[in-house]
Design an enzyme around this catalytic site. Structure first.
Site, short mmCIF file in Angstrom:
data_model
loop_
_atom_site.label_atom_id
_atom_site.label_comp_id
_atom_site.label_asym_id
_atom_site.label_seq_id
_atom_site.Cartn_x
_atom_site.Cartn_y
_atom_site.Cartn_z
N LYS A 52 -18.81 23.86 -151.06
CA LYS A 52 -19.62 24.84 -150.46
C LYS A 52 -20.53 25.42 -151.36
CE LYS A 52 -15.00 25.35 -148.04
NZ LYS A 52 -13.74 25.78 -147.80
N GLN A 96 -10.11 29.85 -150.57
CA GLN A 96 -9.93 28.53 -150.17
C GLN A 96 -8.28 28.41 -150.07
OE1 GLN A 96 -12.19 25.86 -150.03
NE2 GLN A 96 -10.33 24.89 -149.31
N ASP A 119 -15.08 33.03 -142.73
CA ASP A 119 -14.30 31.61 -142.34
C ASP A 119 -13.46 32.31 -140.97
OD1 ASP A 119 -13.78 29.33 -143.86
OD2 ASP A 119 -12.42 30.33 -145.19
C1 BQF Z 1 -17.48 14.55 -145.31
C2 BQF Z 1 -10.26 20.99 -145.27
C3 BQF Z 1 -8.13 20.30 -144.71
C4 BQF Z 1 -7.48 21.20 -145.36
C5 BQF Z 1 -8.34 22.37 -145.65
C6 BQF Z 1 -17.62 17.15 -146.27
C7 BQF Z 1 -15.81 18.51 -146.49
C8 BQF Z 1 -14.94 17.23 -145.94
C9 BQF Z 1 -15.51 16.21 -145.87
C10 BQF Z 1 -15.43 19.77 -146.87
C11 BQF Z 1 -11.79 20.90 -145.44
C12 BQF Z 1 -12.33 19.94 -144.77
C13 BQF Z 1 -12.44 21.91 -146.17
C14 BQF Z 1 -16.73 15.86 -145.82
C15 BQF Z 1 -13.93 21.76 -146.20
C16 BQF Z 1 -14.07 20.00 -144.83
O1 BQF Z 1 -18.49 14.39 -145.87
O2 BQF Z 1 -16.87 13.95 -144.64
C17 BQF Z 1 -17.04 18.19 -146.64
O3 BQF Z 1 -15.65 20.09 -147.99
N1 BQF Z 1 -14.30 20.37 -145.99
C18 BQF Z 1 -11.79 22.85 -146.64
O4 BQF Z 1 -12.42 23.90 -147.20
O5 BQF Z 1 -10.42 23.02 -146.57
C19 BQF Z 1 -9.63 22.17 -145.90
C20 BQF Z 1 -9.64 20.05 -144.82
#
Ligand code: BQF
Length: 287
Positions: A52, A96, A119
C-alpha cells in the site's frame, strides 16, 4: 485454454490514471495523504502494508505509517483513530486487518470517520454500497469488477456465482454484480450441490479462503473465473482458491494468484484515497 487476465498490468493503468489526477491536485497545492495503521508483526500484514505504501509512492500520494505493538489496547488504538479523524492533513485512514485478539475490530472500524474510510468498511459506507450510490468502492470487489470489464464479457443478465459471504469480499461483490444487472447466487460453507451451482456460472468469483477448492470440473466451459484467494501453502508458495491447472482448461478467462485480484485491490485503494482527498478539499461532494 483460458486467457489469463493480467491484474498487474490492469492495476498499473488504474494507478497511472490516479497519478495523473494527483499531479493536477499537486498544482493546486494539494497532496493526498493515506494513514496506514498496523498493529503487531503479522508477516502477511507487513507485506500488504508495504504494498500500500509503495502504491502511494507510485501515484504521488503521501503515506504515513503508524506501527503499533501487538500489545496495544483497544483504547490506545481508538485514540489514534480519533486523532487521525481530526488531522486535516490526513485524507484516508486504513487500519490493517486482522487486529490482535484484545481489540474489537468492529469497534475500531466504526470509529473511522466515514469520509476517510478508504476501505469502505464503516456501516455508513457499507449501506451506501448496498443502495448503489457510493463514494468509496469496496477495494477487492471493485478490483474484481475491473478485471471482469477487461475481458469484454458483459455481466448483464449473466449467471454470477460468488463463493464466500464475507463482509469484506463476498457480500459487497454480490452487490456490485447485482448493480451490473447480473443474476447473482451467493454460496457458502453450508451450500448444497456447490459444484453444480458453480457449473452454472458464466462469471465465477472464488472468495472462500481454501486452497484449490474450485476445480476444473466445477467450471462452465468459457466462464470468467476470478480468484480472490490468498492461501499460503506449506511450501511457502501463494495459492488461490481455484485449482489453476485444471480450471484454465475449462475457463474462457481466469485470474492468476499472485498477479490477479491482489494488485487490483491496491489500485482501488488508491482511487479511494484520491476521492477522499477531493472530498476533503471541497472538490467533490459526498453522496
Ligand atoms: C499480488 C489481504 C487476505 C487478508 C487480508 C498484490 C496484494 C496481494 C497480492 C495485497 C490482502 C490481499 C490485502 C498481490 C492487500 C491483497 O501480486 O497477487 C497485492 O497487498 N493485498 C490486505 O491488505 O489484507 C488482506 C488478503
Amino acid at each position: 485454454m483460458a486467457v489469463i487476465i493480467d491484474g498487474k498490468q490492469i492495476s498499473a493503468s488504474v494507478k497511472d490514471e490516479v497519478r495523473k489526477e494527483v499531479e493536477q491536485l499537486n498544482q493546486q497545492g494539494i497532496c493526498p495523504c493515506l494513514a496506514v495503521v498496523i498493529v503487531g508483526d503479522d508477516p502477511a500484514s507487513r507485506v500488504y502494508v508495504n504494498n500500500k505504501k509503495k502504491a502511494c509512492a507510485y501515484t504521488g500520494m503521501e503515506s504515513r505509517e503508524y506501527a503499533l505493538s501487538g500489545e496495544t489496547s483497544e483504547e490506545e488504538l481508538l485514540k489514534l483513530v480519533e486523532e487521525l479523524n481530526r488531522d486535516n492533513s490526513v485524507n484516508g485512514i486504513l487500519v490493517q486487518l486482522p487486529l490482535p485478539k484484545q481489540i474489537d475490530e468492529t469497534k475500531i472500524l466504526h470509529a473511522i470517520s466515514p469520509a476517510k474510510d478508504v476501505d469502505a468498511f464503516h456501516p455508513v459506507n457499507v449501506g451506501k454500497i448496498m443502495v448503489g450510490d457510493y463514494d468509496f468502492l469496496p477495494c477487492t470487489p471493485a478490483g474484481c469488477m475491473e478485471l471482469i470489464r477487461s475481458t469484454g464479457v458483459s455481466v448483464e443478465g449473466k449467471s454470477c456465482v460468488v463463493v464466500g459471504r464475507s463482509n469484506i469480499v463476498g457480500k459487497p461483490m454480490a452487490m456490485l454484480l447485482l448493480h451490473a444487472n447480473g443474476t447473482v447466487t451467493i454460496c457458502h460453507s453450508k451450500t448444497r450441490n456447490l459444484a453444480e451451482i458453480c457449473r452454472q456460472a458464466d462469471i465465477l468469483i472464488a472468495a472462500v479462503g481454501k486452497a484449490k477448492m474450485i476445480t476444473g470440473d466445477m467450471i462452465k466451459e468459457g466462464a470468467v473465473v476470478i480468484d480472490v484467494g490468498m492461501n499460503r501453502l506449506p511450501n511457502g508458495k501463494l495459492c488461490g482458491d481455484v485449482d489453476f491447472e485444471s480450471a484454465k482448461e475449462k475457463a474462457g478467462f481466469i485470474t492468476p494468484v499472485p498477479g490477479g485480484v491482489g494488485p487490483m485491490t491496491i489500485a482501488t485503494l488508491m482511487k479511494n484515497t484520491l476521492t477522499a482527498a477531493k472530498v476533503q478539499h471541497g472538490l467533490k461532494e459526498l453522496k
